[in-house]
Design a protein around this motif. Sequence first.
Motif, mmCIF file in Angstrom:
data_model
loop_
_atom_site.group_PDB
_atom_site.id
_atom_site.type_symbol
_atom_site.label_atom_id
_atom_site.label_comp_id
_atom_site.label_asym_id
_atom_site.label_seq_id
_atom_site.Cartn_x
_atom_site.Cartn_y
_atom_site.Cartn_z
ATOM 1 N N TYR A 32 0.879 -1.207 0.121
ATOM 2 C CA TYR A 32 0.120 -0.101 0.103
ATOM 3 C C TYR A 32 0.788 1.289 -0.046
ATOM 4 C CZ TYR A 32 0.727 0.757 5.055
ATOM 5 O OH TYR A 32 1.227 1.077 6.195
ATOM 6 N N ILE A 33 2.211 1.146 0.418
ATOM 7 C CA ILE A 33 3.151 2.182 0.093
ATOM 8 C C ILE A 33 4.014 1.843 -1.038
ATOM 9 C CG2 ILE A 33 5.088 3.518 0.823
ATOM 10 C CD1 ILE A 33 4.112 2.814 3.889
ATOM 11 N N GLN A 69 9.656 2.086 9.394
ATOM 12 C CA GLN A 69 7.878 2.473 9.432
ATOM 13 C C GLN A 69 7.835 2.528 11.065
ATOM 14 O OE1 GLN A 69 5.784 3.112 7.198
ATOM 15 N NE2 GLN A 69 7.727 3.151 5.861
ATOM 16 N N PHE A 101 -4.016 -1.202 12.691
ATOM 17 C CA PHE A 101 -3.197 0.150 13.147
ATOM 18 C C PHE A 101 -3.748 1.173 12.447
ATOM 19 C CE2 PHE A 101 -1.027 0.760 8.749
ATOM 20 C CZ PHE A 101 -1.128 -0.541 8.513
ATOM 21 N N ASN A 120 -1.547 4.289 14.406
ATOM 22 C CA ASN A 120 -1.332 5.419 13.425
ATOM 23 C C ASN A 120 -1.815 6.727 14.190
ATOM 24 O OD1 ASN A 120 -0.038 3.669 11.939
ATOM 25 N ND2 ASN A 120 -1.221 4.320 10.009
ATOM 26 N N TYR A 195 4.972 13.099 10.130
ATOM 27 C CA TYR A 195 4.740 11.815 10.412
ATOM 28 C C TYR A 195 5.147 10.747 9.355
ATOM 29 C CZ TYR A 195 1.919 7.292 10.634
ATOM 30 O OH TYR A 195 1.625 5.947 10.743
ATOM 31 N N CYS A 199 8.050 7.780 9.514
ATOM 32 C CA CYS A 199 8.070 6.493 9.130
ATOM 33 C C CYS A 199 8.885 6.042 8.016
ATOM 34 C CB CYS A 199 6.612 6.195 8.555
ATOM 35 S SG CYS A 199 5.234 6.223 9.926
ATOM 36 N N TYR A 246 0.155 -4.168 16.548
ATOM 37 C CA TYR A 246 -1.085 -3.963 15.826
ATOM 38 C C TYR A 246 -2.102 -4.579 16.839
ATOM 39 C CZ TYR A 246 2.120 -2.632 12.438
ATOM 40 O OH TYR A 246 3.295 -2.158 11.788
ATOM 41 N N GLY A 263 6.984 -3.121 12.308
ATOM 42 C CA GLY A 263 6.633 -2.095 11.144
ATOM 43 C C GLY A 263 6.476 -2.645 10.105
ATOM 44 N N VAL A 264 5.503 -2.130 9.157
ATOM 45 C CA VAL A 264 5.119 -2.846 7.761
ATOM 46 C C VAL A 264 6.372 -2.873 6.763
ATOM 47 C CG1 VAL A 264 2.705 -2.194 8.251
ATOM 48 C CG2 VAL A 264 4.255 -0.532 6.670
HETATM 49 N N1 GLU Z 1 3.669 4.628 7.486
HETATM 50 C C1 GLU Z 1 2.898 3.312 7.902
HETATM 51 C C2 GLU Z 1 1.485 3.919 7.937
HETATM 52 O O1 GLU Z 1 1.071 5.034 8.261
HETATM 53 C C3 GLU Z 1 3.278 2.879 9.082
HETATM 54 C C4 GLU Z 1 2.471 1.746 9.323
HETATM 55 C C5 GLU Z 1 3.361 0.556 10.234
HETATM 56 O O2 GLU Z 1 4.373 0.295 10.123
HETATM 57 O O3 GLU Z 1 2.522 0.043 11.128
HETATM 58 O O4 GLU Z 1 0.599 3.227 7.419
#
Ligand code: GLU
Length: 310
Positions: A32-33, A69, A101, A120, A195, A199, A246, A263-264
């Motif tokens: 999703y990123i 992340q 999350f 988040n 933010y 990450c 999470y 982290g993701v």
């Molecule tokens: N930057 C990611 C987000 O905001 C971080 C998610 C993660 O690692 O939990 O979705």
Amino acid sequence: MMYLRRMSYTSSLLPIYNQIAAQQASGKVADYIPELAKISPDKFGAHLEMLNGSGSQSVGDSHEKFSIQSIAKVFSLSLAYQLLDGKLWERVDVEPSGTPFNSLIQLELENGLPRNPFINAGAIVICDILSGLLDNPAEAMLRFIRDLSGNDSICYNIRVAASERGEGYRNLALANFIRSYGNIENDLDQVLDFYFLLCSVEMNCVELAQSMLYLARGGKNHLGQTILTPSQAKRINAIMLTCGFYDEAGEFAYRVGLPGKSGVGGGIVAVKPEEYAIAVWSPLLNEKGNSCRGMAFLEEFTSVTKSSIF
Ligand code: GLU
């Protein structure tokens, strides 16, 4: 005779790594990123750093940088806690969420007070707090992380931050929603930019384990300076244990039994107070967003070394 039952921490790393690497890998790289989707699913590394220089061990891709992340949320929480102490908890709670999350559901029921600083919503509020306290929060945050690791090469990855910014509709919604309850006080776009930068911090497993040792050392950094009081360090460890994975924090406590944060990007860092910090990286995530191999590796590690806190 405890030592007879324990395999040496450092010598256990390679056999565990080989064992997990030989198993069929399951999971999926976060996509999703867009920038994260490009990472090879085969990457796998780990690093153990014992307290007070009493040993360290690296295996696999432990020297390759990856996107930490949400693990960076431990650093932002630590900086905010250092600056505000207990007042921090007026803006964010310390309860596990039991939701994904990036969930919006609880925020409405709880009037814009995020459940904890690692989901988040909570991390965005921490970024808002830091934005209100610091002239240049992104610069101060990086300084803080570099000082913790003793390593000035640690950087944000602007491409990853921009990539997430471009698709960050959910975080935008979260920030706007929190703002509607008055729990974001600064310019929304600037808070979100901060933010996303937070990450995007990149570290390798060695840097990550070393930088987290302050949480094993009762809040002191490698120079013996106080980053957090022992009570603050204890509490951050407690939040990592209860909220660091999470809605799989219970599973991590059950299988691994250490405070930690994932982290993701596929990283996981875990801390054994008074003993060590350990970082693992494998980008294949389970459906809850935690690294499959990372969880399996750490479960094996604390079992073999009998070093779960339970
Ligand atoms: N930057 C990611 C987000 O905001 C971080 C998610 C993660 O690692 O939990 O979705």
